[in-house]
Design an enzyme around this catalytic site. Structure first.
Site, PDB file in Angstrom:
ATOM      1  N   ASP A 151      66.689  57.749  43.386  1.00 34.00           N
ATOM      2  CA  ASP A 151      68.150  57.675  43.472  1.00 34.00           C
ATOM      3  C   ASP A 151      68.728  58.165  42.144  1.00 34.00           C
ATOM      4  OD1 ASP A 151      70.807  56.844  43.491  1.00 34.00           O
ATOM      5  OD2 ASP A 151      70.389  54.973  44.559  1.00 34.00           O
ATOM      6  N   HIS A 152      69.414  59.304  42.203  1.00 37.51           N
ATOM      7  CA  HIS A 152      69.878  59.924  40.949  1.00 37.51           C
ATOM      8  C   HIS A 152      71.005  59.129  40.302  1.00 37.51           C
ATOM      9  CE1 HIS A 152      69.823  62.866  37.939  1.00 37.51           C
ATOM     10  NE2 HIS A 152      69.723  63.967  38.674  1.00 37.51           N
ATOM     11  N   ARG A 153      71.567  58.140  40.994  1.00 38.87           N
ATOM     12  CA  ARG A 153      72.578  57.288  40.357  1.00 38.87           C
ATOM     13  C   ARG A 153      71.933  56.364  39.342  1.00 38.87           C
ATOM     14  NH1 ARG A 153      74.995  54.531  45.565  1.00 38.87           N
ATOM     15  NH2 ARG A 153      72.749  54.301  45.855  1.00 38.87           N
TER      16      ARG A 153
END
Ligand code: CAO
Length: 531
Positions: free
Chosen positions: A503-505
């Site tokens: 998850d790039h967040r």
């Protein structure tokens, strides 16, 4: 003689010290039996306490945030018809899910468990019965599963007890109020039962194909039963309502404002991070799905999607849409580990335990998760309030391919278990998954998932993250690869392809690459687990 009565919290299963999150009435209000009075929220469920009888609210003994348990006085009522009209014992002796609750305790007896409020659904077939006569169940254990054309839902036990009689059969059609089974309960009975948990685990959530209301988003919306009921009455698509309550919970006023045509906190604006908030996903303005008469082009057959496919489909779709996924591929040299695995399998032959590569990968995952804790985490809250919850436990899920679809059983405390222990438990859970017998708690609490297609084939793929986790490791079939460290001499090494989706967040590309390198290094030399 005063006809004032105390209203107490009824039997709410094993929950105690549960905070009051909403109060639906005020002093002076006239309420009818079964009107919701307050909403309580535990870490597992949101439940409404309905009025046991009609009356006028004289005093409210709790405020928002107060913690209550079974028996806590929440209000005083001026009862209709005087105190003599207090809940008659006859009604208490055979409580049911839909019966108005009484705060009065009664001697042990048989509880008739009925189908609770299931919205607008009627005559829904029973598709699964999870218990048999003689089984002991805890409050909230799933008893039966119902499937309408729009949704699949489990009926949980309202109380703990022993199943005495099952009153339905597979395929029987039931509606709200239908008796499902008789439960022999403990020493103290209350006629009350918690209203169906709306914060239920995914297995209990409805999966659906929506018309004007998106049923999957409705089921996932973060709201209590009374608010859901109101949304149904007003025809509001809960998945599109923004919650103004704590942690984004949808409250009555949000639904009312939405029904009035938006404005205020319920205006259903931009898509919200539903995975963290538990809300639905609004705002996707897409073309309508193509409607094609396939039979025009050749013979076709129509097949119902399985219940599992509907549920996992709704979850996968949400995760894929909400989470900005990136997948990083790498490979591990498992030449030595494979020799060790074959050797250990010979030594363990008599024990009945067979080791595949997967339990070793679970150990490698724990090592990598400990080294990179943000992979063992979840996003919580929304907007500026959002934070990362880092977990100090390592429960690893594994994707299991079953005849009915994909399931993800979870092995708890992998850090504390040996490889053979993990292999044994994995075998048991995979068997339960294939037989469709996994319980919700055997599929919950995971902190990271491994999806292994190694027994089947493929080289790389892009697994979808199992929210609220933030990463998943996909593994394919190992193969012999020519390897050279100097470009002149080559050796064959058994190579395991890895595909880590993250998850790039929460995670950056460099951290993901380091995670993969560490994971691969541990598999190449298991002694690294010690570091
Ligand atoms: N490379 C080469 N061989 C492998 C391997 C790999 N990476 N992983 C497993 N194998 C071998 C095993 O050693 C076993 O060999 P033998 O039959 O010779 O002993 C064979 O493949 C079958 O393994 P398995 O699948 O029974 O066991 P497992 O522990 O590897 O996996 C389970 C268990 C439940 C994860 C698996 O059966 C399964 O369901 N996998 C599918 C998961 C899935 O669908 N993922 C996709 C999700 S996204 O849609």
């Amino acid at each position: 003689m005063s006809n004032s009565i105390d209203i107490q919290v009824p039997d709410i299963g094993d929950f105690s010290d549960v905070p009051v999150i909403e109060i639906f009435v005020k002093v002076g209000d006239t309420v009818k039996a079964e009107d919701p009075l307050v909403s309580l929220e535990s870490d597992k469920a949101t439940l409404d306490v309905p009025a046991p009888r009609g009356g006028v609210v004289k005093a409210i003994a709790v405020k928002l945030g107060d913690k209550v348990s079974q028996g806590s006085v929440i209000m005083q009522f001026e009862a209709e018809g005087g105190a003599a009209a207090a809940a008659p014992p006859a009604e208490v002796a055979k409580p049911s899910v839909t019966a108005p609750p009484s705060a009065v305790s009664a001697p042990a007896g048989l509880a008739e468990v009925r189908v609770p409020d299931i919205g607008d659904f009627k005559d829904v077939p029973v598709i699964e019965i999870f218990v048999k006569v003689g089984d002991t169940v805890k409050a909230e254990d799933p008893l039966v599963s119902l499937e309408s054309d729009k949704a699949t839902m489990d009926v949980p036990a309202p109380l703990s007890g022993v199943v005495k009689e099952i009153r339905i059969q597979l395929g029987d059609k039931v509606s709200q109020g239908s008796v499902v089974l008789l439960l022999a309960t403990g020493d103290v009975l209350s006629a009350a039962a918690p209203v169906v948990a709306v914060a239920a685990p995914p297995a209990q959530a409805a999966a659906a194909v929506g018309a004007s209301v998106n049923e999957a988003a409705f089921a996932l919306a973060y709201a209590g039963p009374a608010v859901r009921k109101l949304a149904r009455e007003l025809g509001v698509d809960l998945g599109r309502v923004s919650g103004s309550g704590e942690h984004g919970r949808i409250v009555r006023t949000d639904v009312e404002a939405f029904a009035r045509g938006g404005g205020g906190p319920a205006a259903a604006p931009a898509p919200k991070p539903a995975a963290a908030a538990g809300g639905g996903i609004g705002g996707l303005e897409l073309l309508a799905w193509p409607k094609v008469d396939f039979a025009k082009f050749g013979p076709v057959e129509r097949k119902e999607l399985s219940r599992i496919k509907k549920i996992s489909g709704a979850n996968l779709h949400r995760n894929w849409v909400v989470i900005p996924h990136v997948t990083t591929h790498d490979e591990a040299d498992i030449t030595e580990l494979e020799q060790f695995r074959v050797q250990m399998n010979k030594e363990l032959e008599k024990s009945g335990v067979k080791l595949s590569m997967l339990p070793f990968m679970m150990k490698a995952a724990v090592s990598a998760l400990k080294k990179f804790p943000e992979f063992n985490a979840s996003l919580d809250g929304q907007g500026n309030e959002q934070s990362l919850v880092l977990k100090n436990y390592w429960h690893i899920g594994f994707a299991a391919d079953t005849p009915n679809g994909l399931m993800v059983p979870v092995i708890r405390d992998v850090d504390k278990k040996t490889v053979p222990e993990i292999a044994k438990e994995m075998g048991e859970l995979a068997k339960l998954a294939r037989e469709g017998k996994l319980k919700p708690d055997q599929m919950s609490g995971g902190t990271f998932t491994i999806s292994s297609l190694g027994g089947i084939g493929g080289i790389y793929f892009t697994p979808i993250i199992n929210a609220p986790e933030v990463a998943i490791m996909g593994v394919c079939k190992s193969y012999w690869k020519q390897h050279s460290s100097d470009g002149k001499t080559y050796t064959s090494r058994l190579t395991l392809p890895l595909s880590l989706s993250w998850d790039h967040r929460v995670i950056d590309g460099a951290a993901a690459a380091r995670f993969n390198v560490h994971f691969a290094n541990v598999l190449a030399d298991l002694r690294r687990v010690l570091f």
